[in-house]
Design a protein around this motif. Sequence first.
Motif, PDB file in Angstrom:
ATOM      1  N   GLN A 303       0.809  -1.216   0.000  1.00  0.00           N
ATOM      2  CA  GLN A 303       0.000   0.000   0.000  1.00  0.00           C
ATOM      3  C   GLN A 303       0.847   1.274   0.000  1.00  0.00           C
ATOM      4  N   ALA A 304       1.994   1.244   0.679  1.00  0.00           N
ATOM      5  CA  ALA A 304       2.828   2.455   0.776  1.00  0.00           C
ATOM      6  C   ALA A 304       3.449   2.837  -0.559  1.00  0.00           C
ATOM      7  N   SER A 305       3.474   1.905  -1.515  1.00  0.00           N
ATOM      8  CA  SER A 305       4.017   2.225  -2.838  1.00  0.00           C
ATOM      9  C   SER A 305       2.984   2.898  -3.736  1.00  0.00           C
ATOM     10  N   GLY A 306       1.799   3.224  -3.193  1.00  0.00           N
ATOM     11  CA  GLY A 306       0.895   4.155  -3.859  1.00  0.00           C
ATOM     12  C   GLY A 306      -0.230   3.601  -4.697  1.00  0.00           C
ATOM     13  N   ILE A 307      -0.518   2.299  -4.599  1.00  0.00           N
ATOM     14  CA  ILE A 307      -1.525   1.735  -5.493  1.00  0.00           C
ATOM     15  C   ILE A 307      -2.904   2.359  -5.282  1.00  0.00           C
ATOM     16  N   ASP A 308      -3.296   2.584  -4.025  1.00  0.00           N
ATOM     17  CA  ASP A 308      -4.630   3.140  -3.794  1.00  0.00           C
ATOM     18  C   ASP A 308      -4.730   4.598  -4.222  1.00  0.00           C
ATOM     19  N   ALA A 309      -3.611   5.322  -4.189  1.00  0.00           N
ATOM     20  CA  ALA A 309      -3.624   6.698  -4.690  1.00  0.00           C
ATOM     21  C   ALA A 309      -3.955   6.706  -6.181  1.00  0.00           C
ATOM     22  N   ARG A 316      -8.724  12.227 -10.977  1.00  0.00           N
ATOM     23  CA  ARG A 316      -8.024  13.484 -10.663  1.00  0.00           C
ATOM     24  C   ARG A 316      -6.624  13.509 -11.272  1.00  0.00           C
ATOM     25  N   ILE A 317      -5.955  12.351 -11.288  1.00  0.00           N
ATOM     26  CA  ILE A 317      -4.623  12.297 -11.907  1.00  0.00           C
ATOM     27  C   ILE A 317      -4.736  12.571 -13.400  1.00  0.00           C
ATOM     28  N   PHE A 318      -5.741  11.973 -14.050  1.00  0.00           N
ATOM     29  CA  PHE A 318      -5.945  12.232 -15.478  1.00  0.00           C
ATOM     30  C   PHE A 318      -6.308  13.707 -15.711  1.00  0.00           C
ATOM     31  N   GLU A 319      -7.051  14.278 -14.767  1.00  0.00           N
ATOM     32  CA  GLU A 319      -7.389  15.701 -14.887  1.00  0.00           C
ATOM     33  C   GLU A 319      -6.129  16.562 -14.808  1.00  0.00           C
ATOM     34  N   THR A 448      -4.628  11.156   2.637  1.00  0.00           N
ATOM     35  CA  THR A 448      -3.669  12.274   2.606  1.00  0.00           C
ATOM     36  C   THR A 448      -3.178  12.610   1.201  1.00  0.00           C
ATOM     37  N   PHE A 449      -3.579  11.837   0.183  1.00  0.00           N
ATOM     38  CA  PHE A 449      -2.992  12.031  -1.143  1.00  0.00           C
ATOM     39  C   PHE A 449      -3.260  13.422  -1.708  1.00  0.00           C
ATOM     40  N   LEU A 450      -4.493  13.895  -1.602  1.00  0.00           N
ATOM     41  CA  LEU A 450      -4.805  15.225  -2.139  1.00  0.00           C
ATOM     42  C   LEU A 450      -3.988  16.307  -1.432  1.00  0.00           C
ATOM     43  N   THR A 451      -3.887  16.191  -0.116  1.00  0.00           N
ATOM     44  CA  THR A 451      -3.078  17.146   0.653  1.00  0.00           C
ATOM     45  C   THR A 451      -1.606  17.015   0.297  1.00  0.00           C
ATOM     46  N   ILE A 456       3.681  18.948  -2.016  1.00  0.00           N
ATOM     47  CA  ILE A 456       4.959  18.655  -2.681  1.00  0.00           C
ATOM     48  C   ILE A 456       4.801  18.473  -4.188  1.00  0.00           C
ATOM     49  N   THR A 457       3.677  18.869  -4.743  1.00  0.00           N
ATOM     50  CA  THR A 457       3.289  18.743  -6.159  1.00  0.00           C
ATOM     51  C   THR A 457       2.921  17.285  -6.451  1.00  0.00           C
ATOM     52  N   ILE A 458       2.115  17.076  -7.490  1.00  0.00           N
ATOM     53  CA  ILE A 458       1.659  15.730  -7.819  1.00  0.00           C
ATOM     54  C   ILE A 458       2.814  14.866  -8.330  1.00  0.00           C
ATOM     55  N   GLY A 459       3.751  15.487  -9.058  1.00  0.00           N
ATOM     56  CA  GLY A 459       4.925  14.730  -9.499  1.00  0.00           C
ATOM     57  C   GLY A 459       5.779  14.308  -8.314  1.00  0.00           C
TER      58      GLY A 459
END
Length: 524
Positions: A303-309, A316-319, A448-451, A456-459
């Motif tokens: 989970q910490a490697s970001g799959i649920d994000a 939102r990522i595609f946006e 916490t992903f949106l925050t 620190i920017t999406i990248g």
Amino acid sequence: MTDRKHEDNGVSGISNDLIADFNPPKAPKRNKYAFACAILASMTSILLGYDIGVMSGAQKYIQRDFGCTDGQIEILVGILNLYSLVGSAAAGRTSDWIGRRYTIVFAGAIFFIGAILMGFATNYAFLMVGRFVAGVGVGYALMIAPVYTAEVSPASARGFLTSFPEVFINAGIMFGYVSNYAFSKLPLHLGWRFMLGIGAIPSIILAVGVLGMPESPRWLVMQGRLGDAKIVLDKTSDSLEESKLRLADIKKAAGIPEDCNDEFVQVTKHSHGEGIWKELLIHPTPTVRHILMAALGIHFFQQASGIDAVVLYSPRIFEKAGIVKDTPQLLATIAVGFVKTTFILVATFLLDKIGRRPLLLSSIAGMIVSLMSLGIALTIIDNSDHKITWAIALCIATILSYVAFFSIGMGPITWVYSSEIFPLRLRAQGCSMGVVVNRVTSGVISMTFLTLYEKITIGGAFFLFAAVAAVACMFFYTLYPETQGMNLEEVEQVFGTFFRWRSRQAELDRKKEAEMLVNSKSQS
């Protein structure tokens, strides 16, 4: 003539023996009964998958309908993972009390109530109540499905069958994405309610189907029901010889004398798992400590490697990548679900052929490259004042490659590995701990992903996930033995030496070869 005939038969017999020695035994046929049991048990995972998939799209319409802030949406999306801890914490004790099978039925009933409550929610608080109830059901389902499947599967197909929960999680995600698209054209106040409420349907099918399953043979032995356990093992093993060996191993682990062949025996039971938590957490042996590190570590890094994000916030990522309209976003999200489901199906056929370690290490290496590339593409887009077509294409390609690499290794192996390495007496509680770590980590990431990407920017967020995946790669390489083809009661023998597990595994392999040689000589 007669002597000549006997002589020929003797030579022929010797030749056949020699041929049999040089030809490896054929792989056993797939056990259809065990296959059906694994399918039914793993269907519980559809509940989690559907919720993850449907919330990725429904959150936008809920936010518009209720006027929620981004912070409220983060909590709404991620809180189910924390609520599921209640179910996971109770599932170990419940499954030891009423059995694996009825625990699965119980999980489906709870989720059914939660889905109905969410579908009829009139405000944000009501919706959170529905999320709580559904979360408890998800927690039960997540713990019990891999445990039951591991306990009913023959060693030759355990990797294949215990990967089914992850297959059905992905199928559920896919159904959730399709549901988003199907109901997105309805009026705002109806669309998201249909998206969430229709999740009650799989739980009904599940509860009915599971009643046709047998109980876990290991649970039956723990209850002293040796006759019933033997019947199930005969049906779920590749041969009667394997059934006898499995029964002997389980009896030994449960403290029942090997020569006991009664239909029912009295088994000394520890009330509600008394002493298990002490053995797991307070006074663990080196073997148990190593197993805990491996089981909890793989759940954390999954989970910490970001799959649920990626899965929960893909619209939102595609946006952010430049796809701004709802319909193209949802269609791109369906593509993510399709790729994820396709590659998990590929993984199920490779687990028992290639092994756990090669797939896990290949998977995490591909995830690192994909996350780095996604971070670079999103950073370029974020710092550009005009549309960059190649960067948008790179974002889409790297998201698809990331979920593909995740699904071919990290996704299914987490559940397979953690369900097969615990000793019988610790399995239910140990797997519960793994699910707790999994859901807490998932909850933190999704809440916490949106925050995070605003800070620190999406990248930068995806660079962070890539760094976590790199640490995971080193952790897996150094501490994780191969468990392919071992009986569940044999698996724990390769643990306990931590970084020196390779020498222990080589020693066990030499011992097995010596035993096979002795058996071959005695037979000849």
